[in-house]
Design a protein around this motif. Structure first.
Motif, PDB file in Angstrom:
ATOM      1  N   ILE A 182       0.855  -1.189   0.000  1.00 40.06           N
ATOM      2  CA  ILE A 182       0.000   0.000   0.000  1.00 40.06           C
ATOM      3  C   ILE A 182       0.889   1.236   0.000  1.00 40.06           C
ATOM      4  O   ILE A 182       1.866   1.308   0.748  1.00 40.06           O
ATOM      5  N   ASP A 183       0.542   2.188  -0.875  1.00 39.60           N
ATOM      6  CA  ASP A 183       1.320   3.414  -0.953  1.00 39.60           C
ATOM      7  C   ASP A 183       1.033   4.262   0.286  1.00 39.60           C
ATOM      8  O   ASP A 183       0.005   4.928   0.378  1.00 39.60           O
ATOM      9  N   VAL A 184       1.951   4.228   1.244  1.00 40.12           N
ATOM     10  CA  VAL A 184       1.704   4.862   2.540  1.00 40.12           C
ATOM     11  C   VAL A 184       1.535   6.377   2.394  1.00 40.12           C
ATOM     12  O   VAL A 184       0.627   6.970   2.967  1.00 40.12           O
ATOM     13  N   LYS A 185       2.414   6.981   1.587  1.00 43.46           N
ATOM     14  CA  LYS A 185       2.354   8.438   1.433  1.00 43.46           C
ATOM     15  C   LYS A 185       1.032   8.880   0.835  1.00 43.46           C
ATOM     16  O   LYS A 185       0.392   9.809   1.313  1.00 43.46           O
ATOM     17  N   GLN A 186       0.639   8.166  -0.229  1.00 48.27           N
ATOM     18  CA  GLN A 186      -0.587   8.562  -0.912  1.00 48.27           C
ATOM     19  C   GLN A 186      -1.789   8.379   0.014  1.00 48.27           C
ATOM     20  O   GLN A 186      -2.678   9.226   0.074  1.00 48.27           O
ATOM     21  N   THR A 187      -1.791   7.282   0.746  1.00 50.49           N
ATOM     22  CA  THR A 187      -2.901   7.016   1.659  1.00 50.49           C
ATOM     23  C   THR A 187      -2.962   8.076   2.741  1.00 50.49           C
ATOM     24  O   THR A 187      -4.030   8.557   3.104  1.00 50.49           O
ATOM     25  N   SER A 188      -1.773   8.461   3.241  1.00 54.19           N
ATOM     26  CA  SER A 188      -1.726   9.479   4.272  1.00 54.19           C
ATOM     27  C   SER A 188      -2.277  10.800   3.742  1.00 54.19           C
ATOM     28  O   SER A 188      -3.047  11.488   4.406  1.00 54.19           O
ATOM     29  N   ARG A 189      -1.915  11.130   2.490  1.00 53.54           N
ATOM     30  CA  ARG A 189      -2.436  12.366   1.892  1.00 53.54           C
ATOM     31  C   ARG A 189      -3.946  12.303   1.739  1.00 53.54           C
ATOM     32  O   ARG A 189      -4.652  13.263   2.035  1.00 53.54           O
ATOM     33  N   ALA A 190      -4.436  11.150   1.292  1.00 54.25           N
ATOM     34  CA  ALA A 190      -5.880  10.998   1.133  1.00 54.25           C
ATOM     35  C   ALA A 190      -6.583  11.174   2.482  1.00 54.25           C
ATOM     36  O   ALA A 190      -7.643  11.804   2.561  1.00 54.25           O
ATOM     37  N   THR A 191      -5.954  10.641   3.537  1.00 54.96           N
ATOM     38  CA  THR A 191      -6.558  10.778   4.863  1.00 54.96           C
ATOM     39  C   THR A 191      -6.628  12.235   5.287  1.00 54.96           C
ATOM     40  O   THR A 191      -7.642  12.687   5.817  1.00 54.96           O
ATOM     41  N   TRP A 192      -5.528  12.968   5.052  1.00 53.85           N
ATOM     42  CA  TRP A 192      -5.539  14.379   5.433  1.00 53.85           C
ATOM     43  C   TRP A 192      -6.641  15.125   4.699  1.00 53.85           C
ATOM     44  O   TRP A 192      -7.367  15.921   5.304  1.00 53.85           O
ATOM     45  N   LEU A 193      -6.747  14.865   3.374  1.00 53.53           N
ATOM     46  CA  LEU A 193      -7.785  15.542   2.593  1.00 53.53           C
ATOM     47  C   LEU A 193      -9.163  15.199   3.140  1.00 53.53           C
ATOM     48  O   LEU A 193     -10.012  16.072   3.339  1.00 53.53           O
ATOM     49  N   LEU A 194      -9.361  13.915   3.404  1.00 56.50           N
ATOM     50  CA  LEU A 194     -10.669  13.438   3.836  1.00 56.50           C
ATOM     51  C   LEU A 194     -11.035  14.004   5.211  1.00 56.50           C
ATOM     52  O   LEU A 194     -12.123  14.572   5.390  1.00 56.50           O
ATOM     53  N   SER A 195     -10.111  13.872   6.171  1.00 53.06           N
ATOM     54  CA  SER A 195     -10.465  14.304   7.530  1.00 53.06           C
ATOM     55  C   SER A 195     -10.602  15.822   7.587  1.00 53.06           C
ATOM     56  O   SER A 195     -11.491  16.345   8.263  1.00 53.06           O
ATOM     57  N   SER A 196      -9.757  16.545   6.843  1.00 58.57           N
ATOM     58  CA  SER A 196      -9.884  17.997   6.853  1.00 58.57           C
ATOM     59  C   SER A 196     -11.149  18.428   6.123  1.00 58.57           C
ATOM     60  O   SER A 196     -11.804  19.395   6.507  1.00 58.57           O
ATOM     61  N   GLY A 197     -11.488  17.697   5.050  1.00 52.60           N
ATOM     62  CA  GLY A 197     -12.720  18.007   4.339  1.00 52.60           C
ATOM     63  C   GLY A 197     -13.933  17.831   5.243  1.00 52.60           C
ATOM     64  O   GLY A 197     -14.862  18.641   5.224  1.00 52.60           O
ATOM     65  N   LEU A 198     -13.899  16.774   6.072  1.00 56.09           N
ATOM     66  CA  LEU A 198     -14.996  16.553   7.016  1.00 56.09           C
ATOM     67  C   LEU A 198     -15.046  17.675   8.050  1.00 56.09           C
ATOM     68  O   LEU A 198     -16.135  18.135   8.420  1.00 56.09           O
ATOM     69  N   ALA A 199     -13.853  18.122   8.491  1.00 55.49           N
ATOM     70  CA  ALA A 199     -13.821  19.273   9.401  1.00 55.49           C
ATOM     71  C   ALA A 199     -14.438  20.471   8.709  1.00 55.49           C
ATOM     72  O   ALA A 199     -15.168  21.263   9.313  1.00 55.49           O
ATOM     73  N   GLY A 200     -14.154  20.599   7.402  1.00 54.80           N
ATOM     74  CA  GLY A 200     -14.719  21.701   6.621  1.00 54.80           C
ATOM     75  C   GLY A 200     -16.234  21.649   6.608  1.00 54.80           C
ATOM     76  O   GLY A 200     -16.909  22.662   6.829  1.00 54.80           O
TER      77      GLY A 200
END
Lengths: 287, 306
Positions: A182-200
């Motif tokens: 699993i591409d750890v970096k890409q997954t981590s980026r997706a998580t940041w986008l997702l969790s911050s988007g939910l905060a948004g």
């Protein structure tokens, strides 16, 4: 009795908002492995971006909110990459304390740009509906509806899509996930986008149902922490139960004790929960 | 200018007491206390309640004992210790982040009670005109006397902690932090040691709270928010944990930075407000940078361990 039902209803609305505000926080906790205190500041980034476009630039609410959410997701991703990534090896305590620093930076920036004072969105006044004596406004119903839709689509995303599965794999066992390709970096980026988007999204809701000042984030982080601990810092589904419990407990408490004690109730629930079940509602050890 | 230096010295030393205690809990005891402000507030309120006159007129508080200042100091130490016992007893079996969050929760609860319960300290208004001892002592201006008191309190705390940790007891504490299972295996009562460290380190925090109330002559919930906790954490991180000198220098540097920023005169309310925001931002940036590279910690480790 009607009054009591009214408090329960308001509590459910508060709970739905808390669920949305906490899900992103819990997601970060699971995938990145630390408590991101700056998460609540992202709510105010989103709320004020929406406010700036809506009340300042005169946009309609919907595009303003969309831009607000996207801006927040990007800000969250940038902070994750610039601030947290380089120190990931220092352990959760250092990351936790660093996130306090990040919260300060965002808070200071918001204060400098927005200034003090109370703001509201430029939207029509809420219409109140009555069901058997219990009142609920249309905006409150939107909050409940959006929370349901967002949670459901998040659950679908995490169980059906490839990135979603990767995120879950990362949260369960990062090193195993990495060794399974699993591409750890890409997954981590997706998580940041997702969790911050939910905060948004949560920030937009906050802007809809409450008045805004740059201090809102701090009050939110207390409640978010309460829900997150109660849920057990992990499972997504227990966040739903925990959000509703804290929301209802806070609002129903007004029935017996002065409203000033609302935040205290949130924490009383947490302390009792931690003492009785240190592993949280989900029953899984988070560490 | 000398006024600024004096207040940097006074508040720097005062907050150093908090940082030292946090250092004992975190770097030596391995406990993350995110509610340190609560013990500080407990001390300040205890001092205020014991020394103030009985309530009259518009006052809404119930108790005021009109006791002399030294009774207030004793009360502050006891109150802070009691609060540490009450909060430490149930929570110390929690680890890491959970402990951080629970202590944070307790601090917020205390804040909430002080804010809403008018019978303790007039609620959000707070208590003003707090008793100060008569100190026209040998013609020295009061500012200097308070700075002296803060220095003495800091040195006293540092000395006691140093003594304590250089002893076999201190090595037992270190052992618990480094490897709980091993410490347990050689017969150390881990839970008890952690609890003792937690309670002992609360005492100087309470005393600092009393001195703080005396200097500012005011206690109100606004003064005791989570910002104090974060501030102390920043000072600890800035100074590099584990060395007493580093901890004190870190606190002095942070207090100095804030006092100097605050001393700059501004022409309008807006610029002052802007400067305040920039100060908050800068504090955050410094914090992040220091945590990333931890320059002072490396320095302190190389010279000597305290």
């Amino acid at each position: 009795m009607t009054l009591f039902a009214q408090y329960v209803t308001t509590g459910i609305v508060t709970g739905c908002f808390l669920i949305l505000a906490t899900i992103g926080f819990s997601l970060t906790r699971r995938v990145e492995g630390f408590l991101n205190i700056a998460h609540a500041e992202l709510l105010s980034v989103s709320a004020f971006t929406t406010w700036g476009l809506n009340a300042g630039a005169g946009w309609p609410l919907l595009p303003a909110a969309l831009v607000g959410i996207i801006v927040t997701a990007v800000v969250g991703l940038l902070i994750g990459r610039i601030v947290y990534d380089p120190i990931r090896g220092h352990g959760p305590a250092v990351l936790l304390i660093t996130s306090v620093g990040a919260a300060y930076v965002i808070h200071g920036a918001m204060d400098a740009i927005i200034g003090t004072g109370i703001r509201t969105l430029d939207i029509p006044l809420a219409t109140t509906y009555k069901f058997h004596g219990v009142r609920i406004t249309d905006y409150q119903m939107i909050v409940v509806g959006l929370a349901a839709v967002a949670t459901l689509s998040l659950a679908l995303f995490l169980t059906k899509t490839k990135i979603g599965l990767a995120i879950r794999a990362m949260s369960a066992n990062p090193s195993l996930a990495a060794s399974r390709g699993i591409d750890v970096k890409q997954t981590s980026r997706a998580t940041w986008l997702l969790s911050s988007g939910l905060a948004g999204l949560a920030g937009v809701m906050l802007a809809m149902v409450a008045t805004l000042s740059t201090d809102i984030a701090f009050n939110q982080i207390l409640q978010i922490l309460a829900v997150a601990i109660l849920a057990g810092l992990g499972s997504l589904y227990s966040v739903i139960a925990a959000g509703l419990i804290v929301g209802i407990a806070m609002d129903v408490s007004v029935y017996w004790i002065p409203a000033g004690y609302r935040p205290l109730i949130a924490f009383a629930v947490v302390i009792i929960a931690l003492l009785v079940r240190p592993e949280g509602l989900s029953g899984k050890k988070a560490r | 200018m000398s006024q600024i230096l004096l207040s940097i010295l006074t508040f720097g030393c005062l907050f150093s007491v908090l940082t030292l205690s946090l250092n004992l809990q975190y770097a030596r005891g391995g406990m993350i206390n995110f509610g340190i402000v609560a013990y500080f507030a407990a001390g300040a309120y205890a001092y205020a309640i014991f020394t103030q006159e009985p309530p009259k007129g518009l006052d809404q508080y119930l108790f005021g004992f009109g006791a002399p200042w030294w009774v207030g100091f004793l009360a502050a130490a006891v109150a802070s210790m009691l609060f540490a016992i009450i909060t430490g007893w149930p929570t110390l079996r929690l680890r890491g982040e959970y402990l951080a969050l629970t202590t944070f929760a307790f601090a917020e609860m205390l804040h909430s009670v002080l804010l809403n319960e008018r019978r303790i300290g007039n609620g959000s208004v707070g208590l003003s005109n707090i008793e100060r001892p008569e100190i026209g002592w040998m013609g020295i201006p009061e500012g200097y006397v308070y700075a002296g008191a803060a220095i003495i309190l800091m040195l006293g705390t540092a000395l006691v902690f140093r003594r304590l940790l250089a002893s076999p007891y201190g090595r037992a504490v270190d052992a618990v932090r480094d490897d709980e299972t091993a410490a347990q295996a050689i017969g150390k009562d881990v839970a008890r040691l952690r609890f003792q460290v937690f309670v002992i380190s609360a005492v100087p925090i309470g005393l600092a709270g009393a001195l703080y109330a005396m200097i500012t002559t005011l206690v109100s919930p606004d003064l005791f928010t989570a910002e104090v906790t974060f501030f102390v954490w920043m000072a600890l991180v800035l100074g590099g944990e584990r060395t007493i000198l580093g901890v004190v220098l870190g606190t002095l540097a942070l207090v100095g930075f804030q006092e100097i920023v605050r001393a700059i005169p501004y022409e309008s309310v807006r610029t002052a407000q802007l400067a305040k925001s920039v100060e908050v931002m800068l504090t955050g940036v410094i914090f992040i940078l220091v945590l990333r590279w931890q320059p002072f910690e490396a320095l302190g480790r190389r010279s000597k361990k305290a």
